[in-house]
Scaffold this active site. Structure first.
Site, PDB file in Angstrom:
ATOM      1  N   HIS A  86      37.897  52.888 -56.115  1.00  0.00           N
ATOM      2  CA  HIS A  86      37.255  53.555 -54.972  1.00  0.00           C
ATOM      3  C   HIS A  86      36.865  52.488 -53.944  1.00  0.00           C
ATOM      4  O   HIS A  86      36.300  51.452 -54.310  1.00  0.00           O
ATOM      5  CB  HIS A  86      36.030  54.336 -55.439  1.00  0.00           C
ATOM      6  CG  HIS A  86      35.405  55.102 -54.320  1.00  0.00           C
ATOM      7  ND1 HIS A  86      35.948  56.266 -53.826  1.00  0.00           N
ATOM      8  CD2 HIS A  86      34.312  54.835 -53.561  1.00  0.00           C
ATOM      9  CE1 HIS A  86      35.213  56.697 -52.821  1.00  0.00           C
ATOM     10  NE2 HIS A  86      34.213  55.846 -52.635  1.00  0.00           N
TER      11      HIS A  86
ATOM     12  N   ASN B   7      47.882  49.600 -53.850  1.00  0.00           N
ATOM     13  CA  ASN B   7      47.238  49.265 -55.130  1.00  0.00           C
ATOM     14  C   ASN B   7      48.246  49.282 -56.278  1.00  0.00           C
ATOM     15  O   ASN B   7      48.161  48.470 -57.206  1.00  0.00           O
ATOM     16  CB  ASN B   7      46.068  50.205 -55.402  1.00  0.00           C
ATOM     17  CG  ASN B   7      44.826  49.776 -54.662  1.00  0.00           C
ATOM     18  OD1 ASN B   7      44.220  48.767 -54.985  1.00  0.00           O
ATOM     19  ND2 ASN B   7      44.465  50.518 -53.622  1.00  0.00           N
TER      20      ASN B   7
ATOM     21  N   GLY C 126      50.496  53.279 -51.647  1.00  0.00           N
ATOM     22  CA  GLY C 126      50.733  52.583 -52.905  1.00  0.00           C
ATOM     23  C   GLY C 126      50.529  51.080 -52.875  1.00  0.00           C
ATOM     24  O   GLY C 126      51.126  50.347 -53.674  1.00  0.00           O
TER      25      GLY C 126
ATOM     26  N   ASP D 233      33.754  60.257 -59.032  1.00  0.00           N
ATOM     27  CA  ASP D 233      33.278  58.876 -58.824  1.00  0.00           C
ATOM     28  C   ASP D 233      32.008  58.575 -59.628  1.00  0.00           C
ATOM     29  O   ASP D 233      31.244  57.664 -59.269  1.00  0.00           O
ATOM     30  CB  ASP D 233      33.036  58.573 -57.327  1.00  0.00           C
ATOM     31  CG  ASP D 233      34.317  58.653 -56.513  1.00  0.00           C
ATOM     32  OD1 ASP D 233      35.393  58.355 -57.055  1.00  0.00           O
ATOM     33  OD2 ASP D 233      34.239  59.022 -55.325  1.00  0.00           O
TER      34      ASP D 233
ATOM     35  N   ASN E 223      39.736  54.615 -62.048  1.00  0.00           N
ATOM     36  CA  ASN E 223      39.980  54.876 -60.630  1.00  0.00           C
ATOM     37  C   ASN E 223      39.512  53.681 -59.819  1.00  0.00           C
ATOM     38  O   ASN E 223      38.585  52.983 -60.216  1.00  0.00           O
ATOM     39  CB  ASN E 223      39.191  56.135 -60.214  1.00  0.00           C
ATOM     40  CG  ASN E 223      39.356  56.478 -58.752  1.00  0.00           C
ATOM     41  OD1 ASN E 223      40.471  56.441 -58.215  1.00  0.00           O
ATOM     42  ND2 ASN E 223      38.263  56.808 -58.081  1.00  0.00           N
TER      43      ASN E 223
HETATM   44  C1  GAR Z   1      42.738  52.919 -51.342  1.00  0.00           C
HETATM   45  O1  GAR Z   1      41.871  52.330 -50.405  1.00  0.00           O
HETATM   46  C2  GAR Z   1      41.945  53.522 -52.496  1.00  0.00           C
HETATM   47  O2  GAR Z   1      40.822  52.782 -52.844  1.00  0.00           O
HETATM   48  C3  GAR Z   1      41.550  54.848 -51.883  1.00  0.00           C
HETATM   49  O3  GAR Z   1      42.703  55.274 -51.188  1.00  0.00           O
HETATM   50  C4  GAR Z   1      43.447  54.133 -50.739  1.00  0.00           C
HETATM   51  C5  GAR Z   1      44.869  54.256 -51.227  1.00  0.00           C
HETATM   52  O4  GAR Z   1      45.673  53.211 -50.755  1.00  0.00           O
HETATM   53  N1  GAR Z   1      41.112  55.773 -52.887  1.00  0.00           N
HETATM   54  C6  GAR Z   1      40.110  56.632 -52.711  1.00  0.00           C
HETATM   55  O5  GAR Z   1      39.522  56.770 -51.652  1.00  0.00           O
HETATM   56  C7  GAR Z   1      39.749  57.468 -53.932  1.00  0.00           C
HETATM   57  N2  GAR Z   1      38.511  58.130 -53.754  1.00  0.00           N
HETATM   58  P1  GAR Z   1      47.036  52.801 -51.469  1.00  0.00           P
HETATM   59  O6  GAR Z   1      47.860  54.061 -51.621  1.00  0.00           O
HETATM   60  O7  GAR Z   1      47.671  51.853 -50.479  1.00  0.00           O
HETATM   61  O8  GAR Z   1      46.726  52.157 -52.792  1.00  0.00           O
END
Ligand code: GAR
Length: 198
Positions: free
Chosen positions: A107, A17, A15, A148, A105
């Site tokens: 990515h 982000n 989490g 995506d 989203n």
């Molecule tokens: C992030 O790097 C996000 O961009 C990626 O997962 C991670 C989650 O981190 N998402 C993907 O790969 C989606 N295809 P977080 O839980 O610390 O935000």
């Protein structure tokens, strides 16, 4: 004054982000929307602790009847806009259609590189290192029925270093791309939603 757009953030893991969005709300970068709800498909997600610490209501939805329950919860909180922030499940096409241009989203690559069904989390950075790219980054995009594949909102490039590991690269992409463009993108879309409504 126009009412803020009601946002739900969908998470599965750490989490960071989500944290970037919470911080953006506090420092005024995100002003046209408000995080009303955090939803996770993983009851152990640290993201849920972040929600709790910031007094944001949260819900955990397991695989069984996922779509039905998700719709119900979103309705009961009057959610207008959904942000996928490290959400690992793929949303059903029927659901996505109902929320056209209302789901985004983040990515961790420069789409169309290293994206699609098999690319998520650390796997994206492993693939980037394997290919030997010198530049990678992050992308925000609208979510449609193609994984995506929706319209790109923002991108930010990050340099790959000679001695990078996937973990080091992931951290740099988060800090110098994801945590910047996600809050900016959410603000941009919320502003447009308000404009459309007025
Ligand atoms: C992030 O790097 C996000 O961009 C990626 O997962 C991670 C989650 O981190 N998402 C993907 O790969 C989606 N295809 P977080 O839980 O610390 O935000």
């Amino acid at each position: 004054m126009n009412k803020k757009v009601k946002i739900a953030v969908l998470v599965s893991g750490g989490g960071t982000n989500l944290q970037a969005l919470i911080d953006a709300q506090k420092n005024g970068i995100l002003k046209s929307g408000k995080i009303e709800l955090v939803i996770s498909n993983n009851s152990n997600a640290f993201a849920l602790k972040r929600a709790e610490e910031n007094n944001i209501p949260f819900e955990i939805i397991d695989k069984k009847d996922f779509e039905e329950k998700l719709k119900e919860i979103l309705k009961s909180h009057k959610i207008e806009f959904i942000v996928l922030a490290g959400f690992t499940a793929i949303l059903p096409a029927s659901f996505v259609k109902d929320y056209d241009k209302r789901i985004i989203n983040i990515h961790p690559s420069l789409i169309p590189s290293f994206c699609g069904k098999c690319f998520y989390g650390i796997k994206v950075h492993e693939a980037a290192l394997k290919k030997g790219v010198k530049i990678t980054g992050a992308t925000t995009h609208f979510v449609n029925e193609i994984v995506d594949g929706g319209e790109i909102i923002m991108q930010k490039a990050v340099e790959v270093y000679e001695d990078d590991t996937a973990e080091k690269l992931q951290k740099r992409v988060m800090e110098f791309a994801e945590w910047i463009i996600l809050p900016q993108s959410v603000e941009k879309v919320c502003k447009n939603i308000i404009k459309e409504k007025s």
